[in-house]
Design a protein around this motif. Sequence first.
Motif, PDB file in Angstrom:
ATOM      1  N   ILE A  15     -51.593  44.883 -14.773  1.00 20.52           N
ATOM      2  CA  ILE A  15     -50.254  44.288 -14.860  1.00 20.52           C
ATOM      3  C   ILE A  15     -49.470  45.097 -15.878  1.00 20.52           C
ATOM      4  O   ILE A  15     -49.934  45.319 -17.000  1.00 20.52           O
ATOM      5  CB  ILE A  15     -50.311  42.815 -15.308  1.00 20.52           C
ATOM      6  CG1 ILE A  15     -50.949  41.946 -14.240  1.00 20.52           C
ATOM      7  CG2 ILE A  15     -48.917  42.298 -15.647  1.00 20.52           C
ATOM      8  CD1 ILE A  15     -51.072  40.486 -14.619  1.00 20.52           C
ATOM      9  N   LYS A  16     -48.286  45.509 -15.500  1.00 26.72           N
ATOM     10  CA  LYS A  16     -47.416  46.233 -16.426  1.00 26.72           C
ATOM     11  C   LYS A  16     -46.760  45.221 -17.362  1.00 26.72           C
ATOM     12  O   LYS A  16     -46.288  44.182 -16.934  1.00 26.72           O
ATOM     13  CB  LYS A  16     -46.338  47.013 -15.671  1.00 26.72           C
ATOM     14  CG  LYS A  16     -46.894  48.060 -14.737  1.00 26.72           C
ATOM     15  CD  LYS A  16     -47.644  49.135 -15.487  1.00 26.72           C
ATOM     16  CE  LYS A  16     -48.245  50.148 -14.549  1.00 26.72           C
ATOM     17  NZ  LYS A  16     -49.342  50.875 -15.109  1.00 26.72           N
ATOM     18  N   SER A  17     -46.790  45.534 -18.628  1.00 24.51           N
ATOM     19  CA  SER A  17     -46.217  44.653 -19.638  1.00 24.51           C
ATOM     20  C   SER A  17     -45.579  45.516 -20.709  1.00 24.51           C
ATOM     21  O   SER A  17     -45.726  46.738 -20.709  1.00 24.51           O
ATOM     22  CB  SER A  17     -47.312  43.770 -20.247  1.00 24.51           C
ATOM     23  OG  SER A  17     -46.752  42.868 -21.160  1.00 24.51           O
ATOM     24  N   SER A  18     -44.893  44.865 -21.598  1.00 23.88           N
ATOM     25  CA  SER A  18     -44.225  45.599 -22.674  1.00 23.88           C
ATOM     26  C   SER A  18     -45.216  45.840 -23.813  1.00 23.88           C
ATOM     27  O   SER A  18     -45.163  45.186 -24.846  1.00 23.88           O
ATOM     28  CB  SER A  18     -42.997  44.840 -23.152  1.00 23.88           C
ATOM     29  OG  SER A  18     -43.350  43.519 -23.529  1.00 23.88           O
ATOM     30  N   ILE A  19     -46.136  46.770 -23.596  1.00 24.93           N
ATOM     31  CA  ILE A  19     -47.100  47.122 -24.635  1.00 24.93           C
ATOM     32  C   ILE A  19     -46.363  47.887 -25.720  1.00 24.93           C
ATOM     33  O   ILE A  19     -45.706  48.884 -25.446  1.00 24.93           O
ATOM     34  CB  ILE A  19     -48.258  47.964 -24.058  1.00 24.93           C
ATOM     35  CG1 ILE A  19     -49.096  47.111 -23.094  1.00 24.93           C
ATOM     36  CG2 ILE A  19     -49.126  48.534 -25.178  1.00 24.93           C
ATOM     37  CD1 ILE A  19     -50.204  47.862 -22.387  1.00 24.93           C
ATOM     38  N   ILE A  20     -46.461  47.380 -26.942  1.00 22.84           N
ATOM     39  CA  ILE A  20     -45.783  48.067 -28.044  1.00 22.84           C
ATOM     40  C   ILE A  20     -46.765  48.819 -28.938  1.00 22.84           C
ATOM     41  O   ILE A  20     -46.356  49.648 -29.731  1.00 22.84           O
ATOM     42  CB  ILE A  20     -44.927  47.097 -28.882  1.00 22.84           C
ATOM     43  CG1 ILE A  20     -45.787  46.020 -29.504  1.00 22.84           C
ATOM     44  CG2 ILE A  20     -43.829  46.484 -28.043  1.00 22.84           C
ATOM     45  CD1 ILE A  20     -45.088  45.292 -30.597  1.00 22.84           C
ATOM     46  N   TYR A  64     -59.304  43.735 -38.278  1.00 22.02           N
ATOM     47  CA  TYR A  64     -58.494  44.836 -37.780  1.00 22.02           C
ATOM     48  C   TYR A  64     -57.229  44.316 -37.090  1.00 22.02           C
ATOM     49  O   TYR A  64     -56.150  44.901 -37.221  1.00 22.02           O
ATOM     50  CB  TYR A  64     -59.327  45.691 -36.820  1.00 22.02           C
ATOM     51  CG  TYR A  64     -58.608  46.928 -36.351  1.00 22.02           C
ATOM     52  CD1 TYR A  64     -58.393  48.005 -37.215  1.00 22.02           C
ATOM     53  CD2 TYR A  64     -58.136  47.032 -35.052  1.00 22.02           C
ATOM     54  CE1 TYR A  64     -57.735  49.146 -36.790  1.00 22.02           C
ATOM     55  CE2 TYR A  64     -57.483  48.165 -34.614  1.00 22.02           C
ATOM     56  CZ  TYR A  64     -57.277  49.215 -35.489  1.00 22.02           C
ATOM     57  OH  TYR A  64     -56.608  50.346 -35.059  1.00 22.02           O
ATOM     58  N   MET A  65     -57.346  43.189 -36.385  1.00 29.42           N
ATOM     59  CA  MET A  65     -56.181  42.599 -35.731  1.00 29.42           C
ATOM     60  C   MET A  65     -55.107  42.245 -36.769  1.00 29.42           C
ATOM     61  O   MET A  65     -53.919  42.494 -36.546  1.00 29.42           O
ATOM     62  CB  MET A  65     -56.587  41.344 -34.947  1.00 29.42           C
ATOM     63  CG  MET A  65     -57.428  41.635 -33.724  1.00 29.42           C
ATOM     64  SD  MET A  65     -58.158  40.147 -32.996  1.00 29.42           S
ATOM     65  CE  MET A  65     -56.693  39.239 -32.533  1.00 29.42           C
ATOM     66  N   PHE A  66     -55.521  41.692 -37.893  1.00 23.14           N
ATOM     67  CA  PHE A  66     -54.564  41.347 -38.951  1.00 23.14           C
ATOM     68  C   PHE A  66     -53.975  42.615 -39.577  1.00 23.14           C
ATOM     69  O   PHE A  66     -52.788  42.656 -39.896  1.00 23.14           O
ATOM     70  CB  PHE A  66     -55.221  40.458 -40.011  1.00 23.14           C
ATOM     71  CG  PHE A  66     -55.239  39.017 -39.615  1.00 23.14           C
ATOM     72  CD1 PHE A  66     -54.278  38.143 -40.086  1.00 23.14           C
ATOM     73  CD2 PHE A  66     -56.208  38.528 -38.750  1.00 23.14           C
ATOM     74  CE1 PHE A  66     -54.270  36.808 -39.707  1.00 23.14           C
ATOM     75  CE2 PHE A  66     -56.216  37.201 -38.368  1.00 23.14           C
ATOM     76  CZ  PHE A  66     -55.243  36.333 -38.841  1.00 23.14           C
ATOM     77  N   TYR A  67     -54.780  43.641 -39.731  1.00 27.27           N
ATOM     78  CA  TYR A  67     -54.293  44.912 -40.246  1.00 27.27           C
ATOM     79  C   TYR A  67     -53.202  45.471 -39.330  1.00 27.27           C
ATOM     80  O   TYR A  67     -52.134  45.891 -39.794  1.00 27.27           O
ATOM     81  CB  TYR A  67     -55.463  45.891 -40.372  1.00 27.27           C
ATOM     82  CG  TYR A  67     -55.047  47.315 -40.592  1.00 27.27           C
ATOM     83  CD1 TYR A  67     -54.459  47.726 -41.788  1.00 27.27           C
ATOM     84  CD2 TYR A  67     -55.240  48.266 -39.593  1.00 27.27           C
ATOM     85  CE1 TYR A  67     -54.076  49.042 -41.977  1.00 27.27           C
ATOM     86  CE2 TYR A  67     -54.857  49.580 -39.776  1.00 27.27           C
ATOM     87  CZ  TYR A  67     -54.271  49.963 -40.966  1.00 27.27           C
ATOM     88  OH  TYR A  67     -53.874  51.267 -41.143  1.00 27.27           O
ATOM     89  N   ILE A  68     -53.442  45.464 -38.031  1.00 27.17           N
ATOM     90  CA  ILE A  68     -52.455  45.967 -37.078  1.00 27.17           C
ATOM     91  C   ILE A  68     -51.206  45.092 -37.103  1.00 27.17           C
ATOM     92  O   ILE A  68     -50.084  45.600 -37.003  1.00 27.17           O
ATOM     93  CB  ILE A  68     -53.060  46.063 -35.653  1.00 27.17           C
ATOM     94  CG1 ILE A  68     -54.143  47.138 -35.615  1.00 27.17           C
ATOM     95  CG2 ILE A  68     -51.980  46.320 -34.606  1.00 27.17           C
ATOM     96  CD1 ILE A  68     -53.682  48.539 -35.999  1.00 27.17           C
ATOM     97  N   ALA A  69     -51.365  43.793 -37.271  1.00 25.67           N
ATOM     98  CA  ALA A  69     -50.195  42.905 -37.363  1.00 25.67           C
ATOM     99  C   ALA A  69     -49.301  43.322 -38.529  1.00 25.67           C
ATOM    100  O   ALA A  69     -48.068  43.356 -38.392  1.00 25.67           O
ATOM    101  CB  ALA A  69     -50.633  41.450 -37.511  1.00 25.67           C
ATOM    102  N   LYS A  75     -43.228  48.173 -38.858  1.00 24.42           N
ATOM    103  CA  LYS A  75     -42.556  48.966 -37.818  1.00 24.42           C
ATOM    104  C   LYS A  75     -41.306  48.261 -37.285  1.00 24.42           C
ATOM    105  O   LYS A  75     -40.307  48.913 -36.995  1.00 24.42           O
ATOM    106  CB  LYS A  75     -43.532  49.242 -36.671  1.00 24.42           C
ATOM    107  CG  LYS A  75     -42.957  50.048 -35.538  1.00 24.42           C
ATOM    108  CD  LYS A  75     -43.993  50.275 -34.448  1.00 24.42           C
ATOM    109  CE  LYS A  75     -43.375  51.007 -33.269  1.00 24.42           C
ATOM    110  NZ  LYS A  75     -44.338  51.207 -32.191  1.00 24.42           N
ATOM    111  N   VAL A  76     -41.368  46.931 -37.161  1.00 28.85           N
ATOM    112  CA  VAL A  76     -40.224  46.176 -36.613  1.00 28.85           C
ATOM    113  C   VAL A  76     -39.351  45.570 -37.722  1.00 28.85           C
ATOM    114  O   VAL A  76     -38.477  44.761 -37.452  1.00 28.85           O
ATOM    115  CB  VAL A  76     -40.672  45.102 -35.596  1.00 28.85           C
ATOM    116  CG1 VAL A  76     -41.361  45.747 -34.404  1.00 28.85           C
ATOM    117  CG2 VAL A  76     -41.555  44.045 -36.233  1.00 28.85           C
ATOM    118  N   HIS A  77     -39.620  45.985 -38.955  1.00 24.85           N
ATOM    119  CA  HIS A  77     -38.780  45.655 -40.118  1.00 24.85           C
ATOM    120  C   HIS A  77     -38.703  44.172 -40.451  1.00 24.85           C
ATOM    121  O   HIS A  77     -37.643  43.658 -40.802  1.00 24.85           O
ATOM    122  CB  HIS A  77     -37.367  46.231 -39.939  1.00 24.85           C
ATOM    123  CG  HIS A  77     -37.377  47.678 -39.576  1.00 24.85           C
ATOM    124  ND1 HIS A  77     -37.740  48.669 -40.457  1.00 24.85           N
ATOM    125  CD2 HIS A  77     -37.091  48.300 -38.398  1.00 24.85           C
ATOM    126  CE1 HIS A  77     -37.670  49.848 -39.843  1.00 24.85           C
ATOM    127  NE2 HIS A  77     -37.295  49.653 -38.596  1.00 24.85           N
TER     128      HIS A  77
END
Length: 115
Positions: A15-20, A64-69, A75-77
Amino acid sequence: MFKKTIFHKIISGEIKSSIIYQDKYVTAIKDINPQAPIHILIIPNEYIPNSNYINKNNRQLFGYMFYIATKIAKKVHIDQDGYRIILNCNKNAGQEIYYLHIHLLGGKNLGPLLK
């Protein structure tokens, strides 16, 4: 056997999604029903139904999930004004898709979580 969720299909590209953001451990997408101006889901690429299934073999992935968050928040300010990270576990907590994921919300004053 488990039921294949929409997250399985997004991660696999079915499924195509808005992967950021995506790497070999996690995938981050925009929520299709946002509860704030910024509402991003961070999903492990390894299937884990919910936080009850975090164990000694996958516990590093959870951190790692929290690190990426936090990286995405920068990144999104929304890192300076503030953001919220939410994890729902099972029905009474509001988990709708039984595939572990965290919500990153921000972009406005979110107010107190509990009153």
